[in-house]
Design a protein around this motif. Structure first.
Motif, PDB file in Angstrom:
ATOM      1  N   PRO A 139      35.919  38.625  30.044  1.00 55.81           N
ATOM      2  CA  PRO A 139      36.014  38.481  28.811  1.00 55.81           C
ATOM      3  C   PRO A 139      34.730  38.800  28.232  1.00 55.81           C
ATOM      4  CG  PRO A 139      36.877  36.580  30.270  1.00 55.81           C
ATOM      5  CD  PRO A 139      36.358  37.267  31.106  1.00 55.81           C
ATOM      6  N   GLY A 140      33.500  38.469  29.007  1.00 56.81           N
ATOM      7  CA  GLY A 140      32.099  38.830  28.426  1.00 56.81           C
ATOM      8  C   GLY A 140      31.852  40.402  28.311  1.00 56.81           C
ATOM      9  N   THR A 141      32.640  41.236  28.481  1.00 49.01           N
ATOM     10  CA  THR A 141      32.383  42.711  28.657  1.00 49.01           C
ATOM     11  C   THR A 141      32.772  43.226  27.304  1.00 49.01           C
ATOM     12  OG1 THR A 141      34.311  43.305  29.814  1.00 49.01           O
ATOM     13  CG2 THR A 141      32.172  43.030  30.958  1.00 49.01           C
ATOM     14  N   TYR A 142      32.092  42.876  25.912  1.00 47.25           N
ATOM     15  CA  TYR A 142      32.313  43.270  24.724  1.00 47.25           C
ATOM     16  C   TYR A 142      31.552  44.651  24.598  1.00 47.25           C
ATOM     17  CZ  TYR A 142      32.912  38.396  24.068  1.00 47.25           C
ATOM     18  OH  TYR A 142      33.517  37.000  24.177  1.00 47.25           O
ATOM     19  N   PRO A 143      32.207  45.526  23.675  1.00 46.90           N
ATOM     20  CA  PRO A 143      31.429  46.825  23.612  1.00 46.90           C
ATOM     21  C   PRO A 143      30.086  46.728  23.187  1.00 46.90           C
ATOM     22  CG  PRO A 143      33.320  46.681  22.124  1.00 46.90           C
ATOM     23  CD  PRO A 143      33.229  45.239  23.055  1.00 46.90           C
ATOM     24  N   ARG A 144      29.700  46.100  22.260  1.00 46.44           N
ATOM     25  CA  ARG A 144      28.273  45.873  21.881  1.00 46.44           C
ATOM     26  C   ARG A 144      27.590  44.688  22.527  1.00 46.44           C
ATOM     27  NH1 ARG A 144      24.604  47.178  17.977  1.00 46.44           N
ATOM     28  NH2 ARG A 144      22.822  45.143  17.513  1.00 46.44           N
ATOM     29  N   HIS A 145      26.548  44.873  23.234  1.00 47.29           N
ATOM     30  CA  HIS A 145      26.073  43.728  23.825  1.00 47.29           C
ATOM     31  C   HIS A 145      24.573  43.973  24.477  1.00 47.29           C
ATOM     32  CE1 HIS A 145      27.843  40.763  27.093  1.00 47.29           C
ATOM     33  NE2 HIS A 145      26.595  40.183  26.545  1.00 47.29           N
ATOM     34  N   TYR A 146      23.859  43.375  25.041  1.00 49.93           N
ATOM     35  CA  TYR A 146      22.632  43.458  25.295  1.00 49.93           C
ATOM     36  C   TYR A 146      21.579  44.458  24.355  1.00 49.93           C
ATOM     37  CZ  TYR A 146      25.560  43.094  29.498  1.00 49.93           C
ATOM     38  OH  TYR A 146      26.460  42.814  30.439  1.00 49.93           O
ATOM     39  N   SER A 147      21.955  44.026  23.262  1.00 49.69           N
ATOM     40  CA  SER A 147      21.186  45.050  22.051  1.00 49.69           C
ATOM     41  C   SER A 147      19.947  44.722  21.430  1.00 49.69           C
ATOM     42  CB  SER A 147      22.064  45.031  21.157  1.00 49.69           C
ATOM     43  OG  SER A 147      23.606  45.226  21.221  1.00 49.69           O
ATOM     44  N   PRO A 148      19.015  45.278  21.513  1.00 52.66           N
ATOM     45  CA  PRO A 148      17.920  45.033  20.489  1.00 52.66           C
ATOM     46  C   PRO A 148      18.209  44.784  19.301  1.00 52.66           C
ATOM     47  CG  PRO A 148      17.675  47.304  21.256  1.00 52.66           C
ATOM     48  CD  PRO A 148      18.994  46.786  21.638  1.00 52.66           C
ATOM     49  N   VAL A 149      17.187  44.316  18.153  1.00 49.63           N
ATOM     50  CA  VAL A 149      17.482  44.026  16.636  1.00 49.63           C
ATOM     51  C   VAL A 149      17.578  45.524  16.191  1.00 49.63           C
ATOM     52  CG1 VAL A 149      16.955  43.101  14.775  1.00 49.63           C
ATOM     53  CG2 VAL A 149      16.340  41.658  16.930  1.00 49.63           C
ATOM     54  N   THR A 150      16.701  46.200  16.532  1.00 48.79           N
ATOM     55  CA  THR A 150      16.873  47.703  15.992  1.00 48.79           C
ATOM     56  C   THR A 150      17.949  48.504  16.557  1.00 48.79           C
ATOM     57  OG1 THR A 150      14.500  47.635  16.497  1.00 48.79           O
ATOM     58  CG2 THR A 150      14.992  49.586  15.817  1.00 48.79           C
ATOM     59  N   PRO A 151      18.608  49.250  15.450  1.00 47.23           N
ATOM     60  CA  PRO A 151      19.744  49.922  15.854  1.00 47.23           C
ATOM     61  C   PRO A 151      19.359  51.035  17.108  1.00 47.23           C
ATOM     62  CG  PRO A 151      19.510  49.951  13.469  1.00 47.23           C
ATOM     63  CD  PRO A 151      18.289  49.185  13.979  1.00 47.23           C
ATOM     64  N   VAL A 152      20.348  51.431  17.944  1.00 49.69           N
ATOM     65  CA  VAL A 152      19.796  52.167  19.262  1.00 49.69           C
ATOM     66  C   VAL A 152      20.932  53.446  18.835  1.00 49.69           C
ATOM     67  CG1 VAL A 152      20.095  52.257  21.651  1.00 49.69           C
ATOM     68  CG2 VAL A 152      19.042  50.246  20.559  1.00 49.69           C
ATOM     69  N   ARG A 153      20.527  54.422  19.277  1.00 49.75           N
ATOM     70  CA  ARG A 153      21.528  55.866  19.311  1.00 49.75           C
ATOM     71  C   ARG A 153      21.110  56.531  20.404  1.00 49.75           C
ATOM     72  NH1 ARG A 153      21.513  60.514  15.854  1.00 49.75           N
ATOM     73  NH2 ARG A 153      19.428  59.678  15.033  1.00 49.75           N
ATOM     74  N   ILE A 154      21.895  56.932  21.154  1.00 50.24           N
ATOM     75  CA  ILE A 154      21.818  57.887  22.308  1.00 50.24           C
ATOM     76  C   ILE A 154      21.703  59.369  21.786  1.00 50.24           C
ATOM     77  CG2 ILE A 154      22.701  58.444  24.601  1.00 50.24           C
ATOM     78  CD1 ILE A 154      24.154  55.545  24.592  1.00 50.24           C
ATOM     79  N   VAL A 155      20.833  60.195  22.250  1.00 50.05           N
ATOM     80  CA  VAL A 155      20.827  61.532  21.820  1.00 50.05           C
ATOM     81  C   VAL A 155      20.457  62.363  23.167  1.00 50.05           C
ATOM     82  CG1 VAL A 155      19.883  61.293  19.382  1.00 50.05           C
ATOM     83  CG2 VAL A 155      18.309  61.266  21.430  1.00 50.05           C
TER      84      VAL A 155
END
Ligand code: TXA
Ligand code: MG
Length: 305
Positions: free
Chosen positions: A217-233
């Motif tokens: 149940p803890g495996t949400y798509p958004r998780h382990y995030s910093p406050v600043t938005p993150v993008r993969i490039v």
């Protein structure tokens, strides 16, 4: 609350705190955890409150030996014993059918319990001396970055702890691999540095979580995030800030080595540092899409939401 070096006295203090129903910050080889007596319902509930964690997201119970697992799990399949012998103490969590001694608060109402024997010497010392199973989610508020250093534990969390034992920088740096061992074959619920290949090497075929819906149940798509938005490039330009595998083009780019284990061990600390730079966005250069990068990919995808 104070951050204490892991002296004998400090460890005794942490053990006493656990035994009297208080919460502590404890180092593990993966990330820092909020430790509580897993047999104390109030302490477990306090853990959920402190993290702001939904009650449907179960905790991992930490013990000092495989023998202790028998008091927590009602049955242990042979393949789970094989995995435990191969990887414990270490960054592997096994989900097993639970004993009635483990409350529904710990397991979020599931009839299974997640358990692991951590390898961090300080964690092992605390667990051995306390001689109780210790529930320990990562020491972050819900959805934010897991701390890999004592000083990365948010003040708000620190305020709810009797003490934090400082065990230095976490060697693994991302959360344990979670393997469901409650059915006929093992299923990886959360990738980690103990890879699918390593698990297959011990038990043969391993399943994917996909066929069973949200077993973890803890495996949400958004998780382990910093406050600043993150993008993969694909790559970062000179104007960009974030994580790169190439030579940094400015002082807001942090270079990680092209080694999945070392990169994982530095990921959260790097995001933590970037999060404090007041950036509008953190970019992460995509590593190669290879099996050895699975856990790293999992965490950066979750950071990107
Ligand atoms: O490395 C780690 O595992 C760290 C350190 C502190 O040991 N702990 C950690 O705990 O990551 P936490 O609470 O942040 O993550 C626990 C994960 C969640 O994804 C949860 O859903 C899963 O374990 N889990 C716990 N009990 C479960 C169960 N009975 N069935 C399936 N998944 C479970
Ligand atoms: Mg967590």
């Amino acid at each position: 609350m104070s951050i204490l070096l892991p002296t004998d006295e400090a460890i005794d203090l942490a053990v006493q705190a656990l035994r009297s129903g208080k919460l502590i910050g404890l180092p593990t080889e993966t990330v820092y955890g909020i430790g509580a007596n897993a047999l104390d319902r109030d302490a477990v509930l306090a853990t959920f409150r402190l993290k702001g964690r939904p009650a449907d997201n179960p905790l991992i119970v930490h013990v000092s030996s495989l023998e202790q697992v028998q008091q927590i799990a009602s049955s242990i399949p042979t393949f789970a014993y094989d995995l435990a012998r191969a990887f414990w103490p270490g960054p592997l969590t096994l989900v097993l059918p639970k004993q009635p001694t483990i409350s529904n608060e710990v397991t979020a109402g599931l009839n299974t319990v997640a358990v692991r024997v951590p390898s961090h010497p300080v964690a092992l010392k605390i667990l051995t001396r306390a001689d109780i199973p210790v529930s320990a989610p990562s020491a972050n508020t819900f959805m934010s970055l897991s701390p890999t250093r004592a000083e990365h534990i948010e003040q708000k969390i620190q305020d709810g702890l009797a003490c934090v034992i400082d065990g230095g920088a976490c060697e693994i740096g991302i959360e344990s691999t979670v393997v469901d061992c409650s059915s006929t074959y093992p299923v990886v619920l959360r990738p980690g540095v103990i890879s699918r290949e390593q698990i297959e090497g011990v038990v043969g075929q391993v399943g994917n979580e996909a066929p069973r819906q949200r077993k973890s149940p803890g495996t949400y798509p958004r998780h382990y995030s910093p406050v600043t938005p993150v993008r993969i490039v694909e790559r970062l330009e000179r104007k960009d800030s974030g994580i790169v595998f190439s030579i940094p083009l400015n002082e807001r780019q942090i270079q990680l080595p092209i080694d999945p284990l070392i990169a994982a061990s530095l990921l959260y600390a790097s995001l933590y540092a970037l999060d404090r730079m007041n950036l509008s966005e953190i970019l992460i250069q995509a590593p190669r899409d290879l099996p050895e990068w699975e856990a790293f990919w999992d965490r950066i995808r979750k950071a990107a939401g």
